[in-house]
Design an enzyme around this catalytic site. Sequence first.
Site, mmCIF file in Angstrom:
data_model
loop_
_atom_site.group_PDB
_atom_site.id
_atom_site.type_symbol
_atom_site.label_atom_id
_atom_site.label_comp_id
_atom_site.label_asym_id
_atom_site.label_seq_id
_atom_site.Cartn_x
_atom_site.Cartn_y
_atom_site.Cartn_z
ATOM 1 N N ALA A 25 -45.070 31.892 47.345
ATOM 2 C CA ALA A 25 -46.569 31.330 47.201
ATOM 3 C C ALA A 25 -47.460 32.616 46.857
ATOM 4 C CB ALA A 25 -47.096 30.535 48.364
ATOM 5 N N THR A 29 -51.312 33.529 44.704
ATOM 6 C CA THR A 29 -52.695 33.653 45.259
ATOM 7 C C THR A 29 -53.543 34.613 44.440
ATOM 8 O OG1 THR A 29 -51.694 35.788 46.332
ATOM 9 C CG2 THR A 29 -51.717 33.951 47.975
ATOM 10 N N ARG A 37 -48.626 31.148 54.854
ATOM 11 C CA ARG A 37 -48.239 31.738 56.180
ATOM 12 C C ARG A 37 -49.144 33.052 56.322
ATOM 13 N NH1 ARG A 37 -43.906 29.360 54.577
ATOM 14 N NH2 ARG A 37 -43.253 27.403 55.665
ATOM 15 N N GLN A 102 -39.968 28.890 44.612
ATOM 16 C CA GLN A 102 -40.263 27.831 45.620
ATOM 17 C C GLN A 102 -41.734 27.078 45.346
ATOM 18 O OE1 GLN A 102 -39.118 29.629 49.887
ATOM 19 N NE2 GLN A 102 -39.824 31.452 48.578
ATOM 20 N N HIS A 120 -38.365 23.713 45.005
ATOM 21 C CA HIS A 120 -39.111 22.832 45.890
ATOM 22 C C HIS A 120 -39.857 21.707 45.246
ATOM 23 C CE1 HIS A 120 -39.102 25.867 49.421
ATOM 24 N NE2 HIS A 120 -38.099 25.261 49.278
ATOM 25 N N CYS A 128 -42.431 7.441 43.300
ATOM 26 C CA CYS A 128 -42.663 6.256 44.334
ATOM 27 C C CYS A 128 -41.724 6.585 45.645
ATOM 28 C CB CYS A 128 -42.133 4.868 43.556
ATOM 29 S SG CYS A 128 -42.156 3.775 44.957
HETATM 30 N N1 APR Z 1 -48.881 39.869 46.114
HETATM 31 C C1 APR Z 1 -47.881 39.983 46.991
HETATM 32 N N2 APR Z 1 -47.540 39.324 47.925
HETATM 33 C C2 APR Z 1 -48.375 38.318 48.414
HETATM 34 C C3 APR Z 1 -49.485 38.092 47.483
HETATM 35 C C4 APR Z 1 -49.801 38.701 46.549
HETATM 36 N N3 APR Z 1 -50.873 38.621 45.614
HETATM 37 N N4 APR Z 1 -50.204 36.767 48.292
HETATM 38 C C5 APR Z 1 -49.440 36.728 49.521
HETATM 39 N N5 APR Z 1 -48.265 37.567 49.600
HETATM 40 C C6 APR Z 1 -47.244 37.386 50.301
HETATM 41 C C7 APR Z 1 -47.680 37.121 52.048
HETATM 42 O O1 APR Z 1 -48.002 38.553 52.583
HETATM 43 C C8 APR Z 1 -46.431 36.293 52.429
HETATM 44 O O2 APR Z 1 -45.508 37.180 52.797
HETATM 45 O O3 APR Z 1 -46.782 36.094 50.046
HETATM 46 C C9 APR Z 1 -45.843 35.943 51.198
HETATM 47 C C10 APR Z 1 -45.999 34.209 51.079
HETATM 48 O O4 APR Z 1 -45.314 33.825 52.094
HETATM 49 P P1 APR Z 1 -45.614 32.206 52.514
HETATM 50 O O5 APR Z 1 -47.229 31.756 52.681
HETATM 51 O O6 APR Z 1 -44.754 31.906 53.884
HETATM 52 O O7 APR Z 1 -44.836 31.284 51.076
HETATM 53 P P2 APR Z 1 -43.457 30.886 50.815
HETATM 54 O O8 APR Z 1 -42.405 32.130 51.157
HETATM 55 O O9 APR Z 1 -43.611 30.599 49.326
HETATM 56 O O10 APR Z 1 -43.175 29.765 51.601
HETATM 57 C C11 APR Z 1 -42.024 28.944 51.481
HETATM 58 O O11 APR Z 1 -42.804 27.270 52.891
HETATM 59 O O12 APR Z 1 -44.328 25.670 53.586
HETATM 60 C C12 APR Z 1 -43.173 25.744 52.460
HETATM 61 O O13 APR Z 1 -42.756 24.457 50.757
HETATM 62 C C13 APR Z 1 -43.373 25.697 51.237
HETATM 63 O O14 APR Z 1 -42.431 26.570 49.438
HETATM 64 C C14 APR Z 1 -43.101 26.852 50.626
HETATM 65 C C15 APR Z 1 -42.209 27.437 51.649
#
Ligand code: APR
Length: 244
Positions: A25, A29, A37, A102, A120, A128
């Site tokens: 994710a 961003t 997280r 993901q 994912h 459905c």
């Molecule tokens: N550049 C680099 N890193 C970033 C940026 C950015 N612009 N923005 C956020 N981050 C980092 C954050 O510091 C964090 O370590 O990206 C990471 C995102 O981690 P998560 O929010 O946990 O997302 P992710 O790892 O994709 O989550 C995995 O969890 O809830 C489930 O299904 C959902 O696919 C998701 C899975």
Amino acid sequence: MDKKEMQAVAELMMQSSNTLVLTGAGMSTESGLQDFRSAKGMWAEKDPIQMASREAMNSNYGEFHQFYQDRLQALEKAGPHQGHNILARWEKKGWIKGILTQNVDGFHTAAGSQKVWELHGSLSRIICCDCGDQGSLSAFREKQPCQECGGLLRPGVVLFGEGLPEKEWQEAMEHLEEANMLLVIGTSLEVAPVNQIPLTFKDRGPMVLINKGSVPWPQLFKIHLQGAAGEILDRIDKILSGTD
Ligand code: APR
């Protein structure tokens, strides 16, 4: 940002004949989507099991539907950023072979990447809950029932408590077997089974992490570029193209 480290990543990429990318994710961003997280992430405000689990879908469809309605609306106002576009260009140049993601936003494909494994699922693919038949986004938006069986509609994403799409996972693992470098971008590596990928890859070649935050096994990564994915990919791209 340390230019020497970015030059080292560019060199590793040029030495590698088969680099794969794994994104989370944090890759989206800079497109304006929340991650999960980080301090302001989705799970800082909401309980994932309450919102994004099979149990939530079955026991509280109204809240479940609203959660995904809101995410689809956010998706409409966002799109791929320069980082997605750079990865798509690197694939065309043969500098990377594909992306395991993901993310369910579809931005890698929208940016032109061809080989993308959506481990994912995808927010905009509606199915459905009961018979699995394809539904339309508008039907989901308007809370219409499945045209096939009258069941409830949901996004085709992996909910907590569900397995990953078998074909995507299998294909991604086969490609990982062939790879000799892994670039991990924007993921906390908190969620299995995707977070096991760096553990199984570690003896096959160098791994590089581009991430603002830390991960459970930092020692696995040869280089950790700590910062914004879009900016870092842009700097590495300029080094690779000789324009830095
Ligand atoms: N550049 C680099 N890193 C970033 C940026 C950015 N612009 N923005 C956020 N981050 C980092 C954050 O510091 C964090 O370590 O990206 C990471 C995102 O981690 P998560 O929010 O946990 O997302 P992710 O790892 O994709 O989550 C995995 O969890 O809830 C489930 O299904 C959902 O696919 C998701 C899975």
